[in-house]
Write an enzyme that holds these catalytic residues in place. Structure first.
Site, short mmCIF file in Angstrom:
data_model
loop_
_atom_site.label_atom_id
_atom_site.label_comp_id
_atom_site.label_asym_id
_atom_site.label_seq_id
_atom_site.Cartn_x
_atom_site.Cartn_y
_atom_site.Cartn_z
N ARG A 1 -8.98 11.01 -35.76
CA ARG A 1 -8.95 12.15 -34.84
C ARG A 1 -9.99 11.93 -33.73
O ARG A 1 -9.77 12.26 -32.58
CB ARG A 1 -9.20 13.47 -35.58
N LYS B 1 5.42 13.31 -18.01
CA LYS B 1 6.18 13.23 -16.76
C LYS B 1 6.04 11.86 -16.10
O LYS B 1 6.39 10.87 -16.70
CB LYS B 1 5.73 14.38 -15.84
N TYR C 1 2.38 26.00 -13.63
CA TYR C 1 3.37 25.68 -14.67
C TYR C 1 3.54 26.88 -15.61
O TYR C 1 2.55 27.52 -16.00
CB TYR C 1 2.88 24.44 -15.43
N ASP D 1 -4.24 20.26 -11.81
CA ASP D 1 -3.09 19.72 -12.53
C ASP D 1 -2.38 18.78 -11.55
O ASP D 1 -1.74 19.23 -10.59
CB ASP D 1 -2.19 20.88 -12.99
C1 LIG Z 1 5.18 19.68 -18.04
C2 LIG Z 1 4.03 20.21 -17.32
C3 LIG Z 1 2.89 20.69 -18.01
C4 LIG Z 1 2.85 20.79 -19.52
O1 LIG Z 1 2.90 19.55 -20.14
P1 LIG Z 1 3.56 19.27 -21.58
O2 LIG Z 1 3.39 17.81 -21.73
O3 LIG Z 1 4.99 19.70 -21.48
O4 LIG Z 1 2.82 20.08 -22.57
C5 LIG Z 1 1.82 21.12 -17.28
N1 LIG Z 1 1.83 21.09 -15.92
C6 LIG Z 1 2.89 20.64 -15.23
C7 LIG Z 1 2.84 20.63 -13.74
C8 LIG Z 1 4.03 20.18 -15.90
O5 LIG Z 1 5.08 19.76 -15.19
#
Ligand SMILES: *Cc1c(COP(=O)(O)O)cnc(C)c1O
Length: 389
Positions: free
Chosen positions: A56, A205, A108, A180
Site C-alpha cells: 500500500r 483518460k 466534473y 484538474d
Molecule cells: C473522468 C474524470 C474525472 C474522474 O476520474 P475517474 O478516473 O473516472 O475517477 C475527474 N475529472 C475529469 C475532468 C474527468 O474527465
C-alpha cells in the site's frame, strides 16, 4: 516517497514519455518495468529492508508511473490513485473542518458529487464560481479559503480558467491552487509552470489513452505538499494495483504521438460541425469563435479532441446519438476510439437540474471525444447522424 530521477529532466517530451521514471529491471535487465504483483517485501533482517515494506505504501510498478507522470507535468513528485475521484478525495483530505474552498461551477460531475454529498458534511464550505472570470474567483476568496479547485478546459462546456491569474489569486490568499488537467493532458498544458500547486488527473483518460483501466494521479513540485500527499495516499489507501499502473505507463509512452492526432481530428471535426450546424453551437477552444480562444492559445499548446455541440433539444441529441456508428455511445473520453455522450444524463447525471441550468448544461448538449481514427470516417459518421436535422 516517489521523487523523480533528476537525470530525466533534460530530455524532450517524447523521450521523457517513453523513458522517464524507468530503469531496466535489475535481475534480468527487462526493459519493461515488471508488474510487481506482491503485497509485501521480504526484510533482510529486523529493521533492514530494500526500501519496500508493504505494497500500500510503495510498489515499484506504481513508482515508475508516478515518476513518469511527475516528469511529464514538470513536477518533482507523483502519487497514483485507484481512480481520478480517489485522487480528488485524497487532495480534499488536506483540508479540515472550518476550511473554505473556491471551486469551479462546471467541474466534473463526480467532483461535484463528492463535494455536495460527502465533503459538505465535514464542516468544509464551498463556493462555486464561474472561473472564466478571474475576478469571480478573487471575490469568492475569504480568510478561511485554503484551496481553489479549477478544471480547464471544463467538462463538458469547454470553459477555460486563466491559470496564471488563478495562481496569483491563490498565492495572495495563501491558498492552494489545484488544477484538474485531465482534458488537456501535460502534452498541451502544464499547470505547475503557470502557478498551480497540485495537478490532478484521471489517468483513465488521455494518459492511459486505451480505455482499459481506471486511475488517478496527483503531481506537485512542492516538497511540503509531497510529504502530506504521501501520508494521505498511504493512510487513505486509495492506491491502484500494479497491473493498472503498468497499463497507464504503457499508455504514457505514446502520449506525444496520440495527442497531436486527437488535436488534428478535433480541429477538423469542429470545423466541419461549425459549418454544418453553426459556429455558435459548437464549443471547441480551437475554434476562433470560442469566446476564450485567445486564452486557449496562450496557455495551451493544442486543443485536443473534446468537442461539445448544442443540438437544441433532447430529441435532437437523441437523433444524433442513436445514429452514430464509428463514435460509440459511452461515458469517458481520451481513448484511441471515438466516443459520444449525453452529459446531462450521463457524466453529469448527479448534478441537480437547477445547477445544470445555471451553468448552461442543457439536455440538447452532446459531447464528442474524437479518437485517432481516420478523420474522414469520423466526419462521414457525423454527416449521416446529423442528416434529417
Ligand atoms: C473522468 C474524470 C474525472 C474522474 O476520474 P475517474 O478516473 O473516472 O475517477 C475527474 N475529472 C475529469 C475532468 C474527468 O474527465
Amino acid at each position: 516517497m516517489t521523487k523523480v530521477f533528476e537525470s530525466d529532466r533534460s530530455a524532450g517530451f517524447g523521450t521523457q514519455a517513453i523513458h522517464a521514471g524507468q530503469r531496466p529491471e535489475p535481475l534480468a535487465g527487462a526493459i519493461m518495468t515488471p508488474v510487481y504483483l506482491t503485497s509485501t517485501y521480504v526484510q533482510d533482517a529486523l529493521g533492514e529492508n530494500k526500501g519496500y515494506e508493504y505494497a500500500r505504501g510503495k510498489n515499484p510498478t506504481r513508482e515508475a508511473l508516478e515518476r513518469n507522470v511527475a516528469i511529464l507535468e514538470g513536477g518533482t513528485h507523483g502519487f497514483a490513485f485507484a481512480s481520478g475521484v480517489g485522487a480528488t478525495d485524497t487532495i480534499m483530505k488536506l483540508l479540515k473542518s472550518g476550511d473554505h474552498v473556491v471551486c469551479g461551477e462546471n467541474v466534473y460531475g463526480g467532483t461535484f458529487r463528492l463535494i455536495d454529498r460527502v465533503l459538505k458534511n465535514f464542516g468544509i464550505t464551498f463556493t462555486f464560481v464561474d472561473t472564466r472570470n478571474s475576478q469571480g474567483i478573487s471575490d469568492a476568496v475569504s480568510t478561511a479559503t485554503r484551496l481553489i479547485w479549477v478544471e480547464t478546459p471544463t467538462n463538458p462546456l469547454m470553459r477555460l480558467t486563466d491559470l496564471e491569474a488563478a495562481g496569483q489569486i491563490a498565492r495572495k490568499a495563501g491558498a492552494l491552487l489545484v488544477v484538474d488537467n485531465t482534458f488537456a493532458s501535460p502534452f498541451f498544458q502544464r499547470p505547475l509552470a503557470l502557478g498551480a500547486d497540485l495537478v490532478m488527473h484521471s489517468t483513465t483518460k488521455y494518459l492511459n489513452g486505451h480505455s482499459d483501466m481506471i486511475g488517478g494521479m496527483v503531481v506537485t513540485n512542492r516538497d511540503d505538499l509531497a510529504v502530506q500527499m504521501q501520508f494521505l495516499q498511504n493512510t487513505g489507501g486509495a492506491v491502484p494495483g500494479p497491473m493498472d499502473c503498468f497499463l497507464a505507463l504503457r499508455g504514457t509512452k505514446t502520449l506525444h504521438l496520440r495527442m497531436p492526432r486527437h488535436d488534428e481530428n478535433g480541429r477538423a471535426v469542429a470545423a466541419w460541425l461549425a459549418k454544418r450546424w453553426g459556429h455558435e453551437r459548437v464549443i471547441y477552444p480551437g475554434l476562433e469563435s470560442h469566446p476564450q480562444h485567445a486564452l486557449a492559445k496562450k496557455q495551451m499548446s493544442g486543443f485536443g479532441g473534446m468537442i461539445s455541440v448544442e443540438t437544441g433539444s433532447k430529441a435532437n441529441a437523441k437523433h444524433v446519438l442513436d445514429r452514430m456508428k464509428v463514435f460509440s455511445l459511452a461515458e469517458s473520453l481520451g481513448g484511441v476510439e471515438s466516443l459520444i455522450s449525453h452529459p446531462a444524463s450521463m457524466t453529469h447525471g448527479s448534478v441537480p437540474a437547477d445547477v445544470k441550468a445555471k451553468m448552461g448544461l442543457t439536455d440538447g448538449l452532446i459531447r464528442l471525444s474524437c479518437g485517432v481514427e481516420d478523420v474522414a470516417d469520423l466526419i462521414a459518421d457525423l454527416d449521416q447522424a446529423f442528416a434529417g436535422l
